[in-house]
Design a protein around this motif. Structure first.
Motif, PDB file in Angstrom:
ATOM      1  N   ASP A 117       4.434 -13.542 -17.283  1.00 52.74           N
ATOM      2  CA  ASP A 117       5.634 -12.845 -17.760  1.00 52.74           C
ATOM      3  C   ASP A 117       6.671 -13.850 -18.245  1.00 52.74           C
ATOM      4  O   ASP A 117       6.451 -15.075 -18.223  1.00 52.74           O
ATOM      5  N   GLY A 118       7.822 -13.356 -18.679  1.00 52.06           N
ATOM      6  CA  GLY A 118       8.851 -14.208 -19.243  1.00 52.06           C
ATOM      7  C   GLY A 118       9.469 -15.176 -18.254  1.00 52.06           C
ATOM      8  O   GLY A 118      10.115 -16.145 -18.666  1.00 52.06           O
ATOM      9  N   GLN A 119       9.302 -14.942 -16.955  1.00 50.14           N
ATOM     10  CA  GLN A 119       9.831 -15.837 -15.927  1.00 50.14           C
ATOM     11  C   GLN A 119       8.798 -16.849 -15.450  1.00 50.14           C
ATOM     12  O   GLN A 119       9.080 -17.637 -14.545  1.00 50.14           O
ATOM     13  N   GLY A 120       7.604 -16.801 -16.053  1.00 52.36           N
ATOM     14  CA  GLY A 120       6.558 -17.745 -15.673  1.00 52.36           C
ATOM     15  C   GLY A 120       5.672 -17.279 -14.535  1.00 52.36           C
ATOM     16  O   GLY A 120       4.814 -18.035 -14.065  1.00 52.36           O
ATOM     17  N   HIS A 121       5.830 -16.037 -14.073  1.00 55.50           N
ATOM     18  CA  HIS A 121       4.979 -15.524 -13.002  1.00 55.50           C
ATOM     19  C   HIS A 121       3.579 -15.226 -13.542  1.00 55.50           C
ATOM     20  O   HIS A 121       3.440 -14.556 -14.570  1.00 55.50           O
ATOM     21  N   GLU A 122       2.570 -15.700 -12.856  1.00 56.93           N
ATOM     22  CA  GLU A 122       1.192 -15.407 -13.218  1.00 56.93           C
ATOM     23  C   GLU A 122       0.743 -14.127 -12.533  1.00 56.93           C
ATOM     24  O   GLU A 122       0.998 -13.925 -11.335  1.00 56.93           O
ATOM     25  N   ILE A 123       0.062 -13.274 -13.300  1.00 53.30           N
ATOM     26  CA  ILE A 123      -0.341 -11.959 -12.794  1.00 53.30           C
ATOM     27  C   ILE A 123      -1.815 -11.752 -13.094  1.00 53.30           C
ATOM     28  O   ILE A 123      -2.249 -11.854 -14.249  1.00 53.30           O
ATOM     29  N   LEU A 124      -2.602 -11.484 -12.051  1.00 53.59           N
ATOM     30  CA  LEU A 124      -4.010 -11.162 -12.229  1.00 53.59           C
ATOM     31  C   LEU A 124      -4.146  -9.698 -12.628  1.00 53.59           C
ATOM     32  O   LEU A 124      -3.547  -8.822 -12.007  1.00 53.59           O
ATOM     33  N   LEU A 125      -4.948  -9.433 -13.664  1.00 52.37           N
ATOM     34  CA  LEU A 125      -5.131  -8.082 -14.162  1.00 52.37           C
ATOM     35  C   LEU A 125      -6.593  -7.690 -14.066  1.00 52.37           C
ATOM     36  O   LEU A 125      -7.495  -8.520 -14.225  1.00 52.37           O
ATOM     37  N   ASP A 126      -6.831  -6.412 -13.793  1.00 50.17           N
ATOM     38  CA  ASP A 126      -8.192  -5.887 -13.881  1.00 50.17           C
ATOM     39  C   ASP A 126      -8.165  -4.585 -14.677  1.00 50.17           C
ATOM     40  O   ASP A 126      -7.107  -4.059 -15.012  1.00 50.17           O
ATOM     41  N   ARG A 127      -9.333  -4.092 -15.008  1.00 48.04           N
ATOM     42  CA  ARG A 127      -9.494  -2.867 -15.803  1.00 48.04           C
ATOM     43  C   ARG A 127      -8.678  -2.923 -17.098  1.00 48.04           C
ATOM     44  O   ARG A 127      -7.992  -1.971 -17.471  1.00 48.04           O
ATOM     45  N   LEU A 128      -8.749  -4.069 -17.765  1.00 53.04           N
ATOM     46  CA  LEU A 128      -8.060  -4.200 -19.042  1.00 53.04           C
ATOM     47  C   LEU A 128      -8.708  -3.294 -20.079  1.00 53.04           C
ATOM     48  O   LEU A 128      -9.930  -3.196 -20.147  1.00 53.04           O
ATOM     49  N   PRO A 129      -7.915  -2.640 -20.910  1.00 55.00           N
ATOM     50  CA  PRO A 129      -8.498  -1.807 -21.959  1.00 55.00           C
ATOM     51  C   PRO A 129      -9.202  -2.677 -23.003  1.00 55.00           C
ATOM     52  O   PRO A 129      -8.821  -3.839 -23.212  1.00 55.00           O
ATOM     53  N   PRO A 130     -10.220  -2.152 -23.656  1.00 54.82           N
ATOM     54  CA  PRO A 130     -10.928  -2.939 -24.672  1.00 54.82           C
ATOM     55  C   PRO A 130     -10.006  -3.247 -25.853  1.00 54.82           C
ATOM     56  O   PRO A 130      -9.054  -2.523 -26.138  1.00 54.82           O
ATOM     57  N   GLY A 131     -10.319  -4.337 -26.540  1.00 51.07           N
ATOM     58  CA  GLY A 131      -9.574  -4.678 -27.740  1.00 51.07           C
ATOM     59  C   GLY A 131      -8.455  -5.666 -27.523  1.00 51.07           C
ATOM     60  O   GLY A 131      -7.925  -6.222 -28.489  1.00 51.07           O
ATOM     61  N   LEU A 132      -8.051  -5.921 -26.261  1.00 48.48           N
ATOM     62  CA  LEU A 132      -6.994  -6.889 -26.009  1.00 48.48           C
ATOM     63  C   LEU A 132      -7.537  -8.312 -26.155  1.00 48.48           C
ATOM     64  O   LEU A 132      -8.639  -8.617 -25.705  1.00 48.48           O
ATOM     65  N   THR A 133      -6.774  -9.160 -26.794  1.00 48.22           N
ATOM     66  CA  THR A 133      -7.182 -10.553 -26.982  1.00 48.22           C
ATOM     67  C   THR A 133      -6.134 -11.479 -26.384  1.00 48.22           C
ATOM     68  O   THR A 133      -4.975 -11.097 -26.179  1.00 48.22           O
ATOM     69  N   GLU A 134      -6.545 -12.696 -26.107  1.00 49.04           N
ATOM     70  CA  GLU A 134      -5.624 -13.676 -25.548  1.00 49.04           C
ATOM     71  C   GLU A 134      -4.449 -13.897 -26.494  1.00 49.04           C
ATOM     72  O   GLU A 134      -4.609 -13.981 -27.701  1.00 49.04           O
ATOM     73  N   GLY A 135      -3.251 -13.958 -25.915  1.00 47.12           N
ATOM     74  CA  GLY A 135      -2.037 -14.118 -26.692  1.00 47.12           C
ATOM     75  C   GLY A 135      -1.319 -12.816 -26.986  1.00 47.12           C
ATOM     76  O   GLY A 135      -0.174 -12.832 -27.443  1.00 47.12           O
ATOM     77  N   ALA A 136      -1.967 -11.695 -26.699  1.00 51.77           N
ATOM     78  CA  ALA A 136      -1.360 -10.387 -27.002  1.00 51.77           C
ATOM     79  C   ALA A 136      -0.277 -10.055 -25.981  1.00 51.77           C
ATOM     80  O   ALA A 136      -0.444 -10.286 -24.779  1.00 51.77           O
ATOM     81  N   PRO A 137       0.852  -9.475 -26.419  1.00 53.06           N
ATOM     82  CA  PRO A 137       1.864  -8.984 -25.474  1.00 53.06           C
ATOM     83  C   PRO A 137       1.386  -7.678 -24.855  1.00 53.06           C
ATOM     84  O   PRO A 137       0.814  -6.828 -25.531  1.00 53.06           O
ATOM     85  N   ILE A 138       1.608  -7.520 -23.569  1.00 54.46           N
ATOM     86  CA  ILE A 138       1.180  -6.308 -22.877  1.00 54.46           C
ATOM     87  C   ILE A 138       2.254  -5.899 -21.865  1.00 54.46           C
ATOM     88  O   ILE A 138       3.046  -6.720 -21.407  1.00 54.46           O
ATOM     89  N   GLY A 139       2.276  -4.615 -21.533  1.00 54.10           N
ATOM     90  CA  GLY A 139       3.078  -4.148 -20.420  1.00 54.10           C
ATOM     91  C   GLY A 139       2.249  -4.250 -19.147  1.00 54.10           C
ATOM     92  O   GLY A 139       1.028  -4.055 -19.165  1.00 54.10           O
ATOM     93  N   VAL A 140       2.886  -4.577 -18.046  1.00 58.10           N
ATOM     94  CA  VAL A 140       2.187  -4.740 -16.776  1.00 58.10           C
ATOM     95  C   VAL A 140       2.963  -4.042 -15.672  1.00 58.10           C
ATOM     96  O   VAL A 140       4.177  -4.232 -15.548  1.00 58.10           O
ATOM     97  N   GLN A 141       2.265  -3.233 -14.893  1.00 58.10           N
ATOM     98  CA  GLN A 141       2.856  -2.673 -13.679  1.00 58.10           C
ATOM     99  C   GLN A 141       2.279  -3.425 -12.491  1.00 58.10           C
ATOM    100  O   GLN A 141       1.050  -3.503 -12.326  1.00 58.10           O
ATOM    101  N   ILE A 142       3.144  -4.001 -11.677  1.00 58.14           N
ATOM    102  CA  ILE A 142       2.712  -4.807 -10.538  1.00 58.14           C
ATOM    103  C   ILE A 142       2.184  -3.893  -9.439  1.00 58.14           C
ATOM    104  O   ILE A 142       2.837  -2.924  -9.052  1.00 58.14           O
ATOM    105  N   THR A 143       0.988  -4.200  -8.957  1.00 59.62           N
ATOM    106  CA  THR A 143       0.392  -3.422  -7.875  1.00 59.62           C
ATOM    107  C   THR A 143       0.465  -4.155  -6.535  1.00 59.62           C
ATOM    108  O   THR A 143       0.400  -3.522  -5.490  1.00 59.62           O
TER     109      THR A 143
END
Length: 320
Positions: free
Chosen positions: A58-84
């Motif tokens: 994120d913009g503060q430098g926090h690293e976030i592990l994601l799973d169940r990413l939708p198809p079509g996303l590529t590295e460098g793409a901006p995404i919304g993230v809800q923290i679980t």
């Protein structure tokens, strides 16, 4: 009727679920960290080919592990993230925050601070309530009539040892209510192992299980039945570090924030003198001390005393 109360401190937010004069649950969140339920904008920085998992920042430098990413996303793409699950520091390792990808249109323009706690914000909790929670989390020990609960945080799970002088059946039954209460007051989640005294008789183990069912009926969890050695395993949703985890891995940081809370509570006229262990002074950020001065409208002085415990800072008013 139970109500969440929130006290916005310096460097942390504290929340208590209170019904009348009784505390039912507690939560503690530190400023600058991601929290479960928070929604942020991030950049996908790593996504192995063919995988639905990835790593975002994120913009503060926090690293976030994601799973169940939708198809079509590529590295460098901006995404919304809800923290679980918030990041959790453990002995020897650091668990990154976890989240799930959402539509960037769902990300609010401003952080929804109030949504983190469905609560009523107050200036200060009733006297003694937070102090009780904090002191017990610091010691990891809960005394009850006839025995003691000893909480220990490990990388794999939280372990609770039931100890006392009562006969085994009486000790196990007497421990159930304080155990159920402090599981929620410490905001515990994940895997929790409770070591009750060994109960050889099946009827005694069933009685303990029935008491646990009743005491934990309104707390979402799963658990095993008590085995012949008195062991019960409880699994509850893990959303971030518990108060016990804070004390186990960031004790000095927790004590520094508590020192500021004590200083903010000084009512007598004069400037504020905050006396702390030397290890604590380095944790008192200049912006925190500036905020303390702003909130109290007073000059703030900090002195060190190697003879006091890290947890035993004290604040007092002194003549200008």
């Amino acid at each position: 009727m139970a109500e969440w109360l929130i006290e916005r401190g310096i460097g942390e937010d504290r929340a208590l679920l209170v019904e009348g004069d009784e505390m039912l649950a507690a939560k503690l969140r530190w400023a600058g960290e991601l929290h479960a339920g928070e929604i942020v904008t991030a950049k996908l920085v790593a996504k192995p080919s063919g995988s639905n998992r990835g790593l975002a920042v994120d913009g503060q430098g926090h690293e976030i592990l994601l799973d169940r990413l939708p198809p079509g996303l590529t590295e460098g793409a901006p995404i919304g993230v809800q923290i679980t699950r918030a990041a959790i520091a453990e002995r020897g390792r650091f668990k990154r925050a976890q989240g799930r990808a959402i539509d960037t249109a769902s990300v609010p323009a401003e952080p929804a601070q109030e949504s983190l706690f469905p609560s009523t914000e107050i200036r200060r909790f009733p006297a003694g309530l937070w102090e009780d929670v904090w002191e017990n989390a610091s010691s990891g020990q809960i005394d009850f009539s006839g025995g003691t609960l000893l909480f220990s945080v490990t990388p794999a799970m939280t372990v609770v040892d039931v100890d006392g002088q009562l006969p085994p059946r009486e000790l196990a039954l007497a421990a159930v209510k304080p155990l159920a209460r402090w599981l929620q007051l410490f905001d515990l989640g994940g895997s929790i192992a409770v070591d009750f005294p060994s109960l050889e008789a099946k009827a005694d183990r069933k009685a303990a299980d029935a008491a646990l069912d009743l005491a934990l009926h309104d707390w979402p969890h799963e658990r095993t039945a008590m085995n012949g050695f008195g062991l019960v395993q409880i699994v509850a949703r893990l959303e971030g570090p518990s108060l016990l985890h804070r004390m186990a891995t960031s004790r000095v940081g927790a004590a520094a924030r508590m020192a500021l809370r004590r200083a903010e509570a000084v009512e007598e006229p004069g400037s504020i003198l905050l006396t702390v262990h030397p290890a604590l002074k380095a944790k008192l950020k200049p912006e925190w001390l500036a905020e303390l001065a702003r909130r109290t409208g007073r000059e703030v002085q900090v002195e060190t005393d190697p003879g006091i415990a890290i947890e035993r800072s004290f604040a007092q008013a002194v003549p200008l």
